[in-house]
Motif scaffolding. Structure first.
Motif, PDB file in Angstrom:
ATOM      1  N   PHE A   6      95.101 107.835 -56.119  1.00 31.13           N
ATOM      2  CA  PHE A   6      94.983 105.941 -56.280  1.00 31.13           C
ATOM      3  C   PHE A   6      96.539 105.612 -55.661  1.00 31.13           C
ATOM      4  O   PHE A   6      97.430 106.296 -56.011  1.00 31.13           O
ATOM      5  CB  PHE A   6      95.197 105.055 -57.422  1.00 31.13           C
ATOM      6  CG  PHE A   6      93.345 105.894 -58.332  1.00 31.13           C
ATOM      7  CD1 PHE A   6      92.121 105.307 -57.605  1.00 31.13           C
ATOM      8  CD2 PHE A   6      94.045 106.883 -59.677  1.00 31.13           C
ATOM      9  CE1 PHE A   6      91.794 105.823 -59.494  1.00 31.13           C
ATOM     10  CE2 PHE A   6      93.127 107.566 -59.880  1.00 31.13           C
ATOM     11  CZ  PHE A   6      91.300 106.623 -59.461  1.00 31.13           C
ATOM     12  N   LYS A  11      91.268 112.302 -57.623  1.00 32.85           N
ATOM     13  CA  LYS A  11      91.550 111.630 -58.302  1.00 32.85           C
ATOM     14  C   LYS A  11      92.601 110.599 -57.948  1.00 32.85           C
ATOM     15  O   LYS A  11      93.429 110.756 -58.559  1.00 32.85           O
ATOM     16  CB  LYS A  11      90.948 111.230 -59.533  1.00 32.85           C
ATOM     17  CG  LYS A  11      90.055 111.979 -59.848  1.00 32.85           C
ATOM     18  CD  LYS A  11      89.002 112.235 -61.108  1.00 32.85           C
ATOM     19  CE  LYS A  11      87.936 112.708 -61.373  1.00 32.85           C
ATOM     20  NZ  LYS A  11      88.855 113.918 -62.390  1.00 32.85           N
ATOM     21  N   VAL A  57      94.067  99.883 -62.123  1.00 33.95           N
ATOM     22  CA  VAL A  57      93.529 101.439 -61.598  1.00 33.95           C
ATOM     23  C   VAL A  57      93.699 102.032 -63.275  1.00 33.95           C
ATOM     24  O   VAL A  57      92.306 102.333 -63.829  1.00 33.95           O
ATOM     25  CB  VAL A  57      94.966 102.025 -60.620  1.00 33.95           C
ATOM     26  CG1 VAL A  57      94.282 103.313 -60.852  1.00 33.95           C
ATOM     27  CG2 VAL A  57      94.134 101.555 -59.874  1.00 33.95           C
ATOM     28  N   ILE A  58      93.960 101.950 -64.247  1.00 35.30           N
ATOM     29  CA  ILE A  58      94.109 102.473 -65.381  1.00 35.30           C
ATOM     30  C   ILE A  58      92.897 102.090 -65.995  1.00 35.30           C
ATOM     31  O   ILE A  58      92.005 102.503 -66.583  1.00 35.30           O
ATOM     32  CB  ILE A  58      95.620 102.359 -66.173  1.00 35.30           C
ATOM     33  CG1 ILE A  58      96.273 103.152 -65.825  1.00 35.30           C
ATOM     34  CG2 ILE A  58      95.105 102.800 -67.739  1.00 35.30           C
ATOM     35  CD1 ILE A  58      98.273 103.578 -65.536  1.00 35.30           C
ATOM     36  N   GLU A  73      90.398 100.300 -65.045  1.00 39.78           N
ATOM     37  CA  GLU A  73      88.955 100.726 -64.038  1.00 39.78           C
ATOM     38  C   GLU A  73      88.349 102.549 -64.987  1.00 39.78           C
ATOM     39  O   GLU A  73      88.063 102.666 -65.075  1.00 39.78           O
ATOM     40  CB  GLU A  73      88.925 100.769 -63.128  1.00 39.78           C
ATOM     41  CG  GLU A  73      88.635  98.745 -62.428  1.00 39.78           C
ATOM     42  CD  GLU A  73      88.759  98.798 -60.933  1.00 39.78           C
ATOM     43  OE1 GLU A  73      89.108  99.957 -60.703  1.00 39.78           O
ATOM     44  OE2 GLU A  73      88.623  97.934 -60.724  1.00 39.78           O
ATOM     45  N   GLU A  74      89.962 103.024 -64.869  1.00 41.76           N
ATOM     46  CA  GLU A  74      89.497 104.082 -65.164  1.00 41.76           C
ATOM     47  C   GLU A  74      89.326 104.617 -66.336  1.00 41.76           C
ATOM     48  O   GLU A  74      88.386 105.596 -66.735  1.00 41.76           O
ATOM     49  CB  GLU A  74      90.722 105.505 -64.541  1.00 41.76           C
ATOM     50  CG  GLU A  74      90.408 105.495 -63.301  1.00 41.76           C
ATOM     51  CD  GLU A  74      89.442 106.184 -62.663  1.00 41.76           C
ATOM     52  OE1 GLU A  74      88.754 107.645 -62.729  1.00 41.76           O
ATOM     53  OE2 GLU A  74      89.005 105.091 -61.109  1.00 41.76           O
ATOM     54  N   ILE A  75      90.260 103.642 -67.351  1.00 44.51           N
ATOM     55  CA  ILE A  75      89.959 104.416 -68.653  1.00 44.51           C
ATOM     56  C   ILE A  75      88.032 104.294 -69.533  1.00 44.51           C
ATOM     57  O   ILE A  75      87.058 104.399 -69.651  1.00 44.51           O
ATOM     58  CB  ILE A  75      90.742 103.681 -69.819  1.00 44.51           C
ATOM     59  CG1 ILE A  75      91.849 104.462 -69.879  1.00 44.51           C
ATOM     60  CG2 ILE A  75      90.111 103.303 -70.932  1.00 44.51           C
ATOM     61  CD1 ILE A  75      93.155 103.369 -70.695  1.00 44.51           C
ATOM     62  N   LYS A  76      88.141 102.593 -68.598  1.00 41.57           N
ATOM     63  CA  LYS A  76      86.761 102.186 -69.151  1.00 41.57           C
ATOM     64  C   LYS A  76      85.727 103.140 -68.211  1.00 41.57           C
ATOM     65  O   LYS A  76      84.340 103.084 -68.912  1.00 41.57           O
ATOM     66  CB  LYS A  76      86.414 100.601 -68.049  1.00 41.57           C
ATOM     67  CG  LYS A  76      84.986 100.127 -68.039  1.00 41.57           C
ATOM     68  CD  LYS A  76      84.957  98.486 -67.789  1.00 41.57           C
ATOM     69  CE  LYS A  76      83.855  97.993 -67.230  1.00 41.57           C
ATOM     70  NZ  LYS A  76      83.437  98.205 -66.224  1.00 41.57           N
ATOM     71  N   LYS A  77      85.560 103.892 -66.999  1.00 44.77           N
ATOM     72  CA  LYS A  77      84.638 104.702 -66.094  1.00 44.77           C
ATOM     73  C   LYS A  77      84.947 105.923 -67.863  1.00 44.77           C
ATOM     74  O   LYS A  77      83.423 106.481 -67.258  1.00 44.77           O
ATOM     75  CB  LYS A  77      85.285 104.958 -64.928  1.00 44.77           C
ATOM     76  CG  LYS A  77      85.024 103.913 -63.920  1.00 44.77           C
ATOM     77  CD  LYS A  77      85.017 104.841 -62.796  1.00 44.77           C
ATOM     78  CE  LYS A  77      85.697 104.214 -61.920  1.00 44.77           C
ATOM     79  NZ  LYS A  77      86.246 105.146 -60.772  1.00 44.77           N
ATOM     80  N   SER A  78      85.602 106.239 -67.742  1.00 44.75           N
ATOM     81  CA  SER A  78      86.116 107.968 -68.328  1.00 44.75           C
ATOM     82  C   SER A  78      84.788 107.560 -70.483  1.00 44.75           C
ATOM     83  O   SER A  78      84.311 108.650 -70.764  1.00 44.75           O
ATOM     84  CB  SER A  78      87.232 107.966 -69.050  1.00 44.75           C
ATOM     85  OG  SER A  78      87.470 107.300 -70.063  1.00 44.75           O
ATOM     86  N   LYS A 136      81.499 107.609 -69.360  1.00 42.36           N
ATOM     87  CA  LYS A 136      80.472 108.505 -68.995  1.00 42.36           C
ATOM     88  C   LYS A 136      80.923 109.489 -70.502  1.00 42.36           C
ATOM     89  O   LYS A 136      79.536 110.093 -70.471  1.00 42.36           O
ATOM     90  CB  LYS A 136      81.725 109.777 -68.350  1.00 42.36           C
ATOM     91  CG  LYS A 136      81.255 110.039 -66.905  1.00 42.36           C
ATOM     92  CD  LYS A 136      82.494 110.568 -66.481  1.00 42.36           C
ATOM     93  CE  LYS A 136      82.358 112.471 -66.230  1.00 42.36           C
ATOM     94  NZ  LYS A 136      83.494 113.160 -65.378  1.00 42.36           N
TER      95      LYS A 136
END
Ligand code: AN7
Length: 392
Positions: A360, A358, A372-373, A375-380, A383
């Motif tokens: 970037f 992972k 980036v951060i 988007e990643e927080i949203k994805k996690s 999940k």
């Protein structure tokens, strides 16, 4: 020194117990044919490795009906990052004791790293004989760092070991493979530590099996502790080979062993009969797991347990999981120890090939890193909302 250091003065007589390596700790229990180590140990203060309780695997297996405690004996935290250091401190000290002039071993990598380090410390020349291919980079790097003479055989480990057996006789080189009983004597101290930490022996002990020295060594350790009255029961010993390198399971040598776990890519184990004895006496088993099962555990251990192991020990853990799945072991109030024989850093290629990175790459701009951060927080979060699936 800051002035606040003065506050420590009153405490300077405080005696912290100092760990001085396995010969210092367990030397009374180490002997071969009545002989003992009687010189100053060649040591890098190996041993005293942590017994880490599992959180995530325990949770996964609870859902399969398994209750009890699971511990990882993290041998990757030895001086050269594998369990081999326990046997090597004893073998190299013995080499000094009898006045050997050089040492030699065949190896899939970890034995050579350890032999190189301890031979350097003992000021003995060392020859490490390893397969030309399929040796993890970190292990070769260690042999280089410690100034070993590295001989690369255009063949596999079994070819290397048979050459080493012959040449060591001819040239009087001190062989530090696990066919040397002093190696086994050192390795058995891991079983002592498990018992000393828990206060009793586990019900089951799971290990990967390559040359099959370690499973035998643990068994000797447990038996000795029982004979000494330090434990009441001994564990059942379970060893796991990789399917493509499973001579003991199949009952015949494997000419071209294949597995992603290069440490146990061995087709004709030197301690075959001894390992069979260990599982028979302990009412255990030697079985096998697939490379896929090994890889799945490899990912799980790093990403979920926070413990970075090399691939080989994942065979033992995968074997344990398989036994639970098939309800082949006691499922209630069971204490299990799995040995993590080597550190994941040994084999960086495996990590880069098997774990999704992972990373970037961004311009040095606030807006970019923010994007980036976010988007990643949203994805996690998304999940987290998904149903947790079993890994195994
Ligand atoms: C990480 O270094 O055989 O069944 O030459 O490096 O006692 O052989 C290494 C073996 C398990 C298997 N895990 O132990 C060598 C070598 C790791 C290992 C094993 C090895 P044994």
């Amino acid at each position: 020194m800051g002035s606040e250091d003065n506050n420590l003065k009153g405490n300077r007589n405080f005696q912290q117990r100092k760990w001085q390596g396995i010969i210092h700790e367990y030397g009374d229990f180490i002997s071969v044919e009545g002989e003992k180590i009687n010189i100053e140990p060649v040591t890098l203060l190996e041993g005293n490795t942590p017994l880490i309780e599992s959180v995530c695997l325990a949770k996964e297996l609870r859902d399969m009906g398994f209750s009890g405690k699971i511990y990882f004996k993290y041998e990757g935290l030895n001086p050269t990052s594998s369990f081999k250091d326990r046997g090597m401190t004893v073998a190299i000290t013995r080499a000094k004791q009898i006045g050997a002039h050089a040492t030699i071993c065949a190896s899939t990598g970890n034995t050579s790293a350890s032999a190189a380090a301890y031979s350097a410390r003992a000021n003995l020349p060392v020859f490490v004989v390893v397969p030309e291919k399929n040796v993890a980079t970190g292990k070769i790097i260690q042999a280089v760092a410690h100034g070993a003479r590295i001989i690369r055989v255009k063949g596999n480990f079994d070819d290397a070991l048979s050459l080493v057996r012959k040449i060591s006789d001819d040239f009087g080189l001190f062989i530090v493979n696990s066919i040397n009983p002093w190696r086994i004597e050192g390795q058995k101290t891991a079983a002592f530590e498990v018992c000393d930490t828990l206060g009793f022996a586990p019900d089951y002990h799971f290990l990967p099996v390559g040359n099959a020295g370690n499973i035998y060594a643990y068994w000797l350790g447990y038996k000795q502790y029982k004979a000494l009255g330090k434990i009441n029961e001994t564990p059942k010993m379970f060893g796991f080979q990789a399917e493509g390198a499973a001579p003991i399971v199949r009952g015949h040598p494997v000419e071209n062993p294949e597995t992603i776990a290069s440490a146990i890519r061995i087709g004709n184990p030197a301690n075959w009969k001894k390992a069979e004895l260990a599982v028979k006496e302990s009412d255990g088993l030697i079985d096998m797991v697939s490379d896929e099962e090994i890889i799945s555990v490899y990912r799980f251990m790093g990403e979920k347990e926070g413990i970075f192991c090399e691939l080989a020990p994942c065979a033992g853990i995968a074997g344990f999981i398989k036994m639970v799945k098939n309800k082949k072991i006691k499922m209630k109030d069971t204490v299990v120890v799995c040995t993590i024989t080597g550190h994941g850093l040994k084999d960086p290629e495996a990590t880069m090939n098997l774990i999704k990175t992972k990373q970037f790459f961004v311009e040095p701009k606030f807006s970019e890193i923010k994007k980036v951060i976010e988007e990643e927080i949203k994805k996690s979060k998304e999940k987290d909302l998904e149903m947790e699936q079993h890994k195994f």
